[in-house]
Enzyme design. Structure first.
Site, mmCIF file in Angstrom:
data_model
loop_
_atom_site.group_PDB
_atom_site.id
_atom_site.type_symbol
_atom_site.label_atom_id
_atom_site.label_comp_id
_atom_site.label_asym_id
_atom_site.label_seq_id
_atom_site.Cartn_x
_atom_site.Cartn_y
_atom_site.Cartn_z
ATOM 1 N N ASN A 83 53.055 -61.054 32.107
ATOM 2 C CA ASN A 83 53.399 -61.241 30.703
ATOM 3 C C ASN A 83 54.870 -60.887 30.472
ATOM 4 O OD1 ASN A 83 51.711 -60.381 27.568
ATOM 5 N ND2 ASN A 83 53.704 -61.279 27.872
ATOM 6 N N THR A 84 55.180 -59.592 30.657
ATOM 7 C CA THR A 84 56.525 -59.108 30.339
ATOM 8 C C THR A 84 57.620 -59.814 31.139
ATOM 9 O OG1 THR A 84 55.480 -56.977 29.954
ATOM 10 C CG2 THR A 84 57.879 -56.994 30.029
ATOM 11 N N LYS A 141 39.016 -59.597 30.776
ATOM 12 C CA LYS A 141 39.881 -58.842 31.676
ATOM 13 C C LYS A 141 39.738 -57.394 31.255
ATOM 14 C CE LYS A 141 44.464 -57.475 32.583
ATOM 15 N NZ LYS A 141 45.877 -57.545 32.216
ATOM 16 N N GLY A 179 54.549 -53.854 32.777
ATOM 17 C CA GLY A 179 55.843 -53.982 32.101
ATOM 18 C C GLY A 179 57.014 -53.339 32.818
ATOM 19 N N ALA A 192 50.271 -57.430 36.758
ATOM 20 C CA ALA A 192 51.188 -56.413 36.219
ATOM 21 C C ALA A 192 52.245 -55.945 37.203
ATOM 22 C CB ALA A 192 50.435 -55.190 35.693
ATOM 23 N N GLY A 193 53.443 -55.749 36.682
ATOM 24 C CA GLY A 193 54.518 -55.147 37.453
ATOM 25 C C GLY A 193 55.508 -56.116 38.073
#
Lengths: 257, 88
Positions: free
Chosen positions: A209-210, A100, A161, A187-188
């Site tokens: 992830n976050t 990635k 994040g 993301a986001g």
């Protein structure tokens, strides 16, 4: 159920939810969250081994590379040289040719440096890497990445994040119409509805992830995300009704007094 | 100790025996060779060469492995640590 597998560069994936392994309390929580999420692709970073404290356990003692597709990232790289170096190190560490690719533009936004991204992708593709680029929600850049040989693109929903959700659904839709490779929204994402929405728009997968690791209860959020991605995918395949300004009765008028 | 050479491993000074190989160093550090990548003076080594590449005075060795990460922020990266498992 119809056949609904995700295939990228000849590899088949069962889950359309991909997850990162950072920011968890410990490896036990990481493992549990991933199991509950049902994800079969997990991202990892490449970093120096701690040589002074060898008692530290290794992530891959918990995440079995035979069970999961390990997707190394080049997170934290701000130059083409660094990103290429980390990708090569990841391959040398021996899980696969997948990477990635992240080339970040600045520390405040962590937005991709898209010119650097294209340059790094060219180098790595030539070396036989399967490059999955983390990119902006920019259809032109997405097309360029596909044109040079990336087998999928990973546009962001919002800054890494940030939990802001999809900030530019129209651009994502244009990307989906423009390129004919799988699109992984990366993301986001902040909560389950963001993930469902991404899938309803037609994304092929969502990577986060976050949103899971940073939730008050990461394990419960992992489960929520599993259902959200699944529901969003089903809704997309089912085909939603068009939006209309006025009501349409759903009970027949006929037979009324 | 027999004649020693001074090298740098992951940014830290270290002495090792003259003629020691990368394989010797990894064993000494109790690092399993599977799933690590080794860079010797910026050259990424093939793991099949770990036993044949010997260390010389002033060599810079980097030993890397996989850690938890989704999108790790630049700040953490700069610290050059593997402390990404902490919560924010």
């Amino acid at each position: 159920m119809y056949d609904d597998r995700l295939i990228i560069a000849g590899r088949e994936f069962k889950s359309r939810l991909w997850v990162g392994t950072g920011k968890y309390k410990d490896f036990v929580e990481t493992k549990k969250a991933i199991e509950v999420s049902g994800a079969d692709v997990v991202t990892v970073a490449v970093r120096r081994v701690n040589i002074t404290d060898r008692s530290k356990e290794n992530l891959l003692d918990y995440i079995d590379p035979k069970k999961y597709t390990i997707l190394p990232n080049t997170a934290g790289c701000y130059t083409v040289e660094d990103a290429v170096r980390y990708a090569r190190l990841a391959r040398a560490a021996g899980v696969s040719d997948l990477v990635k690719l992240e080339v970040l533009g600045d520390e405040k936004t962590l937005f991709p440096d898209t010119t650097g991204l294209i340059e790094a992708a060219k180098i790595l593709l030539k070396e036989g890497f399967i490059v999955l680029p983390y990119t902006n929600d920019d259809p032109i850049v997405a097309k360029k990445l596909v044109d040079i040989g990336c087998p999928a693109v990973m546009p962001l929903a919002a800054p890494i994040g940030s939990g802001l959700g999809i900030r530019n659904p129209y651009n994502l839709k244009i990307i989906m119409e423009t390129v004919k490779v799988p699109i992984i929204v990366d993301a986001g994402v902040g909560t389950a509805s963001d993930a469902a929405l991404a899938m309803e728009y037609g994304a092929d997968a969502v990577l986060m992830n976050t949103a899971i690791a940073g939730a008050k209860d990461p394990i419960a959020m992992a489960e929520a995300m599993k259902y959200a991605v699944h529901a969003g995918r089903l809704a997309y395949k089912a085909g939603r009704i068009p939006r209309k300004l006025y009501a349409t009765a759903s009970s027949p008028i006929e037979g009324m007094l | 100790m027999a004649e020693a050479v001074r090298i740098q491993v992951n940014g830290q000074q270290r002495d090792c025996r003259m003629g020691a190989t990368i394989g010797d160093l990894l064993r000494e550090l109790e690092i399993k060779t599977e799933r690590v990548a080794v860079e010797l003076n910026l050259e990424i080594l093939d793991r099949n060469d770990f036993e044949s590449r010997s260390l010389s005075q002033g060599d810079r060795v980097e030993i890397l492995s996989f850690i938890g990460g989704g999108c790790v922020s630049g700040e953490r990266m700069k610290k050059g640590t593997d402390r990404c498992m902490t919560t924010d």
